[in-house]
Design a protein around this motif. Structure first.
Motif, PDB file in Angstrom:
ATOM      1  N   GLU A  83       0.798  -1.219   0.000  1.00  0.00           N
ATOM      2  CA  GLU A  83       0.000   0.000   0.000  1.00  0.00           C
ATOM      3  C   GLU A  83       0.832   1.272   0.000  1.00  0.00           C
ATOM      4  OE1 GLU A  83      -2.691  -0.185   3.253  1.00  0.00           O
ATOM      5  OE2 GLU A  83      -3.643  -2.058   2.593  1.00  0.00           O
ATOM      6  N   ASN A  84       2.049   1.226   0.503  1.00  0.00           N
ATOM      7  CA  ASN A  84       2.806   2.459   0.676  1.00  0.00           C
ATOM      8  C   ASN A  84       4.145   2.452  -0.063  1.00  0.00           C
ATOM      9  OD1 ASN A  84       0.796   3.433   2.486  1.00  0.00           O
ATOM     10  ND2 ASN A  84       1.736   2.267   4.152  1.00  0.00           N
ATOM     11  N   TYR A  85       5.048   1.586   0.360  1.00  0.00           N
ATOM     12  CA  TYR A  85       6.431   1.700  -0.072  1.00  0.00           C
ATOM     13  C   TYR A  85       6.629   1.414  -1.563  1.00  0.00           C
ATOM     14  CZ  TYR A  85       7.117   1.505   4.986  1.00  0.00           C
ATOM     15  OH  TYR A  85       7.056   1.745   6.330  1.00  0.00           O
ATOM     16  N   ILE A  86       6.058   0.301  -2.037  1.00  0.00           N
ATOM     17  CA  ILE A  86       6.279  -0.056  -3.443  1.00  0.00           C
ATOM     18  C   ILE A  86       5.564   0.901  -4.396  1.00  0.00           C
ATOM     19  CG2 ILE A  86       5.825  -1.854  -5.161  1.00  0.00           C
ATOM     20  CD1 ILE A  86       6.621  -3.903  -3.117  1.00  0.00           C
ATOM     21  N   PRO A  87       4.288   1.280  -4.154  1.00  0.00           N
ATOM     22  CA  PRO A  87       3.683   2.309  -5.025  1.00  0.00           C
ATOM     23  C   PRO A  87       4.482   3.610  -5.025  1.00  0.00           C
ATOM     24  CG  PRO A  87       1.988   1.202  -3.744  1.00  0.00           C
ATOM     25  CD  PRO A  87       3.295   0.723  -3.209  1.00  0.00           C
ATOM     26  N   GLU A  88       5.008   4.002  -3.856  1.00  0.00           N
ATOM     27  CA  GLU A  88       5.826   5.217  -3.793  1.00  0.00           C
ATOM     28  C   GLU A  88       7.098   5.062  -4.633  1.00  0.00           C
ATOM     29  OE1 GLU A  88       8.357   7.838  -0.514  1.00  0.00           O
ATOM     30  OE2 GLU A  88       7.043   6.202   0.146  1.00  0.00           O
ATOM     31  N   PHE A  89       7.694   3.868  -4.606  1.00  0.00           N
ATOM     32  CA  PHE A  89       8.906   3.626  -5.386  1.00  0.00           C
ATOM     33  C   PHE A  89       8.629   3.756  -6.878  1.00  0.00           C
ATOM     34  CE2 PHE A  89      11.500   0.443  -7.698  1.00  0.00           C
ATOM     35  CZ  PHE A  89      12.748   1.013  -7.515  1.00  0.00           C
ATOM     36  N   TRP A  90       7.573   3.110  -7.355  1.00  0.00           N
ATOM     37  CA  TRP A  90       7.276   3.157  -8.793  1.00  0.00           C
ATOM     38  C   TRP A  90       6.808   4.537  -9.242  1.00  0.00           C
ATOM     39  CZ3 TRP A  90       9.874  -0.287 -10.811  1.00  0.00           C
ATOM     40  CH2 TRP A  90       9.892  -1.617 -10.389  1.00  0.00           C
ATOM     41  N   SER A  91       6.282   5.341  -8.307  1.00  0.00           N
ATOM     42  CA  SER A  91       5.812   6.682  -8.684  1.00  0.00           C
ATOM     43  C   SER A  91       6.962   7.574  -9.151  1.00  0.00           C
ATOM     44  CB  SER A  91       5.092   7.334  -7.496  1.00  0.00           C
ATOM     45  OG  SER A  91       5.998   7.607  -6.428  1.00  0.00           O
ATOM     46  N   LEU A 102       8.735  -7.490  -8.564  1.00  0.00           N
ATOM     47  CA  LEU A 102       8.762  -8.072  -9.907  1.00  0.00           C
ATOM     48  C   LEU A 102       7.377  -8.131 -10.538  1.00  0.00           C
ATOM     49  CD1 LEU A 102      11.335 -10.980  -9.481  1.00  0.00           C
ATOM     50  CD2 LEU A 102      11.652  -8.838 -10.697  1.00  0.00           C
ATOM     51  N   THR A 103       6.356  -8.426  -9.731  1.00  0.00           N
ATOM     52  CA  THR A 103       5.005  -8.554 -10.284  1.00  0.00           C
ATOM     53  C   THR A 103       4.314  -7.219 -10.491  1.00  0.00           C
ATOM     54  OG1 THR A 103       4.176  -8.900  -8.028  1.00  0.00           O
ATOM     55  CG2 THR A 103       4.635 -10.854  -9.356  1.00  0.00           C
ATOM     56  N   THR A 104       4.853  -6.144  -9.914  1.00  0.00           N
ATOM     57  CA  THR A 104       4.243  -4.820 -10.106  1.00  0.00           C
ATOM     58  C   THR A 104       5.101  -3.901 -10.959  1.00  0.00           C
ATOM     59  OG1 THR A 104       5.262  -4.008  -8.041  1.00  0.00           O
ATOM     60  CG2 THR A 104       3.031  -4.930  -7.891  1.00  0.00           C
ATOM     61  N   SER A 105       6.258  -4.375 -11.376  1.00  0.00           N
ATOM     62  CA  SER A 105       7.163  -3.501 -12.125  1.00  0.00           C
ATOM     63  C   SER A 105       6.570  -3.148 -13.479  1.00  0.00           C
ATOM     64  CB  SER A 105       8.513  -4.184 -12.325  1.00  0.00           C
ATOM     65  OG  SER A 105       8.368  -5.362 -13.091  1.00  0.00           O
ATOM     66  N   PRO A 106       6.693  -1.891 -13.902  1.00  0.00           N
ATOM     67  CA  PRO A 106       6.205  -1.489 -15.230  1.00  0.00           C
ATOM     68  C   PRO A 106       7.065  -2.106 -16.319  1.00  0.00           C
ATOM     69  CG  PRO A 106       7.362   0.319 -14.154  1.00  0.00           C
ATOM     70  CD  PRO A 106       7.251  -0.761 -13.136  1.00  0.00           C
ATOM     71  N   ASP A 127       6.903   9.326 -15.073  1.00  0.00           N
ATOM     72  CA  ASP A 127       7.108  10.273 -16.170  1.00  0.00           C
ATOM     73  C   ASP A 127       8.149   9.789 -17.176  1.00  0.00           C
ATOM     74  OD1 ASP A 127       5.301  11.977 -14.961  1.00  0.00           O
ATOM     75  OD2 ASP A 127       6.853  13.063 -13.843  1.00  0.00           O
ATOM     76  N   PHE A 128       8.622   8.564 -17.030  1.00  0.00           N
ATOM     77  CA  PHE A 128       9.708   8.089 -17.886  1.00  0.00           C
ATOM     78  C   PHE A 128       9.337   8.126 -19.364  1.00  0.00           C
ATOM     79  CE2 PHE A 128      11.487   4.405 -20.193  1.00  0.00           C
ATOM     80  CZ  PHE A 128      12.814   4.796 -20.239  1.00  0.00           C
ATOM     81  N   LEU A 129       8.171   7.601 -19.701  1.00  0.00           N
ATOM     82  CA  LEU A 129       7.794   7.527 -21.114  1.00  0.00           C
ATOM     83  C   LEU A 129       7.642   8.913 -21.734  1.00  0.00           C
ATOM     84  CD1 LEU A 129       5.241   4.557 -21.006  1.00  0.00           C
ATOM     85  CD2 LEU A 129       7.620   4.520 -21.743  1.00  0.00           C
TER      86      LEU A 129
END
Length: 830
Positions: A72-80, A154-158, A84-86
């Protein structure tokens, strides 16, 4: 019970509030949301819960809260940080994109690793608090937490994260390549004579191409940043993606250098300058990266020796080994690139494609597709062939022609599917961190690399293009060569990845899914610790490739193990205190660990009759009764021949411990009442045929526990216990020892699960009568006609097999002399 529930709930709230700070750093005052707990209250509540057998509940609450915080917190924050990469990639030039990545990636990794370390500190403190009151395996819990972090990432990585890493390492490597300057070479260097052209020096970006004395520039902050990024990626479980990224950067830059110096130049050797550049830039870059895995804190320049990396005292032995392997692989890549690219240009000018195909197929037939070659070696060579021929011929036509004999040969081998599945799911090839793209590494990284499902591998549908993109696509279009297979589309030849091509050997992904299901069942049945973290990660990757619906049964199998662990703990908590079993003492429920399976979702098991000792029967009945109490109205139906048994055998001069199958344990326990048995009497007492007994008892003979002798009558065999070492002259057991328990595998290769080949044969036997009837009425039929008629007329059960599966079954009928194949058609054997 109300008090226990209240404390458990309060503890869960405390866990939720304590995640961001290690437990040992908590002050004794109140914490917000901690239900009035103080520091001393925490220790007191822990002791209270552990004394009532709820230590595992406490740990599970804390692990659940850790996972919730991650999700809920750490991993969504990491991917955020990378959302803007694309847009940055599309709207910025290369320099701006690299600056954006360089400023975003290290910061995001540092924040997430800091949160992860904080969680681990709290977990360590909790483990320490519980160790004195409960049986807690700290290393296993920490490993489970690491696996959870890795699996969630790994399962949530873009999908673009691997591209982002490749761009990062490419930019850092290009910066690194400009950080060294070379001194003039020694005149004695053999490479110097072949590489003294000034133009070569400019291409390489160095003053001299020799392996002479080297001098490194000062270590920059960027070098330290790269090392930290690599270390943090490894800590988070991105080791495979990280290595793929920097391997891609290194090979791309090496390829660029090869093209720069070797393109259209035939008057001078080029290997000398290229090999020198490999030592000057990629190998030094790799030494910095691999040194980080050995725990080094600084980037020390390598000593000026002919083989600098092998003699560096700052590198561990493991790092040295990796460096040596990398050097060999980069050199091989150089040879391979020069050969393949030159051959590609030759083919473009001569058009001798058919000659190449003929020569290649002949070499494969003589050197690879032979009975002496292992299936895994053939598959590894096939993977390498795919990569090489795609570089030589992007249209895929040569690969299609050359690969068909390999695929046809592999279809005839019984262990092909199992070998492919093993390569797909075995992560031992990636744990050493030494693989490189383009080699013959295991396929698990290839599975992690792509997310395209197998169903879309042969699709020719493309997104609609308009304007300049459509015109550019039209200009790039080229017709397929005349040698191309018209049954395959041009897009499918270009887009099918390695896994899709391996699946295409049999034309059906169901075979691979079913084989994985069988292999997973074998692994799970042999587990005694209920640890399935590695299998869960592999399953998640397979679900992305083959679809969730196809992997549903495997998901249920893993869930059964998790449920079994919980049920097992509950039943033991209700049983008697644990006792150590000696001869004459009663076993308790604490001596049993049961795996409760949902039979509808597991593959069929081998059926064997087995008479277990009476005290084991009683123990299993007690366990089943407790299970019925906990999970009413469900009841257990025991598969007594499955699983493992841990036992200790005591002799006159020694004792030894073993882990064996229930049948082998049942056989050896018969010798408690009598030290000598005849084969027929022992088989009758064990409830198994004599042939099965003689096959299974070999294990005890090989371990020096029993000795075999022959009676006066012909064929009469007796078995006797070896009480002292030397009796019987066998390969004796060891001297008296309390060593660790050895795990003894089945020596006859028997599996508890029915092999896929047997399952498939049983399914296909249903269609034998239809096939024989067709050939009786119509005399002879080709393969495709039989296939189509079965589809039309067989409805119970419906015919859903592929053409390749039918061909294999007809081949087995020919081997059984029921059919014959002549002039392209099948007939009944006269």
């Amino acid at each position: 019970m109300a008090q226990l529930r209240e404390i458990a709930q309060a503890w869960k709230i405390y866990c939720a509030s304590a995640l961001d700070s290690p437990i040992q750093q908590q002050r004794p005052g109140r914490r917000k949301g901690s239900a009035g707990f103080k520091g001393q209250d925490v220790s007191r509540s822990l002791r209270f819960l552990c004394e009532r057998g709820l230590g595992e509940v406490v740990m599970q609450h804390f692990m659940d809260e850790l996972e919730r915080s991650l999700k809920e917190n750490y991993i969504p924050e990491f991917w955020s940080h990378f959302t803007d990469f694309l847009s940055v990639k599309e709207n910025s030039d290369t320099k701006q994109l690299n600056e954006w990545i360089h400023s975003s990636l290290p910061v995001a990794l540092e924040k997430l690793c800091s949160k992860k370390v904080s969680q681990e500190d709290g977990l360590n403190a909790l483990i320490k608090a519980l160790e004195t009151n409960a049986s807690v395996n700290g290393s296993q819990i920490l490993t489970s937490h690491q696996t959870t972090v890795t699996a969630l990432l790994l399962t949530t990585s873009p999908s673009y994260f691997s591209d982002l890493l490749k761009l990062y390492f490419t930019a850092r490597l290009e910066e690194f390549s400009g950080s060294f300057r070379k001194r003039p070479c020694n005149s004695d260097d053999e490479d110097c004579e072949a590489s003294t052209d000034v133009e070569d020096m400019d291409v390489l970006g160095v003053e001299s191409p020799c392996k002479g004395e080297a001098e490194a520039t000062e270590v920059s902050e960027d070098s330290v940043s790269v090392r930290n990024v690599v270390k943090r990626l490894r800590d988070l479980g991105f080791a495979a993606l990280c290595e793929e990224a920097y391997a891609s950067a290194i090979l791309s830059l090496l390829k660029k250098k090869i093209y720069s110096i070797a393109d259209k130049r035939y008057e001078k050797p080029v290997l000398g300058p290229i090999r020198h550049w490999i030592e000057a830039v990629p190998m030094r870059f790799l030494s910095a990266i691999l040194e980080s895995s050995a725990g080094s804190s600084s980037l020390s320049p390598l000593p000026a020796t002919p083989s600098p990396l092998a003699s560096s005292s700052t590198l561990s032995d493991l790092s040295k080994e990796r460096i040596i392997r990398w050097r060999l692989r980069l050199q091989f890549f150089t040879y391979e690139t020069l050969a393949i690219e030159d051959l590609r240009q030759c083919l473009a000018n001569t058009g001798e494609h058919s000659k190449l195909v003929k020569s290649f197929r002949l070499a494969l037939k003589q050197r690879l597709l032979t009975a002496g070659a292992a299936t895994t070696d053939i598959l590894t060579q096939y993977v390498s062939t795919i990569k090489a021929l795609r570089t030589m011929d992007p249209t895929g036509v040569i690969l299609e022609a050359v690969g068909e004999p390999i695929r046809e040969y592999l279809r005839g081998r019984k262990d092909t599917i199992r070998c492919i599945v093993t390569m797909l799911t075995d992560d031992t090839a990636t744990t050493s961190g030494t693989t490189v793209a383009g080699g013959g590494e295991g396929l698990l990284e290839e599975l992690s690399r792509g997310t395209t499902t197998v169903e879309n591998a042969d699709s020719d549908e493309e997104g609609e293009l308009d304007g300049e993109e459509a015109w550019a696509a039209a200009q790039r279009w080229e017709p397929d060569p005349v040698e191309a297979d018209l049954s395959r589309t041009s897009k499918s030849r270009r887009s099918m990845d390695i896994i899709s091509m391996l699946v295409g050997i049999y034309g059906s992904k169901e075979l691979f899914v079913n084989e994985y299901r069988v292999m997973l069942a074998e692994k799970l049945l042999n587990k005694s610790d209920y640890d399935t973290d590695r299998e869960i990660r592999t399953l998640e990757l397979l679900k992305l490739r083959f679809g969730e619906n196809n992997m549903h049964s495997c998901e249920i199998m893993l869930k059964d193990l998790a449920d079994s662990k919980r049920i097992n703990s509950n039943i033991k908590a209700k049983g008697k205190p644990q006792e150590t079993f000696q001869k004459g003492e009663e076993l308790t429920l604490h001596n049993v660990d049961a795996t409760v399976i949902s039979s509808l979702f597991w593959p069929p098991f081998q059926t064997e009759t087995l008479q277990v000792p009476d005290f084991v029967d009683k123990l299993l009945d007690d366990y089943a009764q407790q299970y019925h109490t906990v999970k009413a109205p469900r009841k257990l139906q025991w598969k007594k021949h499955l699983g493992t048994v841990k036992l200790e055998l005591q002799f006159e001069d020694r004792s030894a411990q073993f882990v064996v199958s229930p049948m082998q344990a049942s056989i050896i326990l018969k010798f408690e009442s009598c030290s000598r048995w005849s084969a027929s009497e022992l088989a009758a007492a064990s409830g198994i045929p004599v042939t099965t007994l003689r096959r299974r008892i070999v294990l005890w003979i090989n371990q020096g526990v029993l000795v075999e002798s022959h009676g006066d009558k012909d064929g009469e065999v007796f078995y006797q216990v070896v009480e002292t070492i030397g009796d019987g002259g066998q390969r004796g057991a060891s001297a008296p020892t309390e060593a660790a328990v050895p795990l003894l595998e089945e020596e006859d290769g028997q599996s508890a699960v029915t092999p896929m080949e047997d399952q498939w044969q049983q399914e296909m036997n249903v269609y034998e009568s239809y096939i024989v009837g067709m050939l009786t009425n119509l005399e002879s039929l080709p393969l495709d006609r039989i296939h189509n008629m079965l589809k039309m007329f067989v409805s119970d059960p419906p015919y859903d097999k592929t053409l390749q599966q039918l061909q294999g079954f007809l081949g087995s009928l020919i081997a059984d002399e029921k059919l014959e194949f002549r002039e392209g058609v099948y007939r009944r054997k006269q």
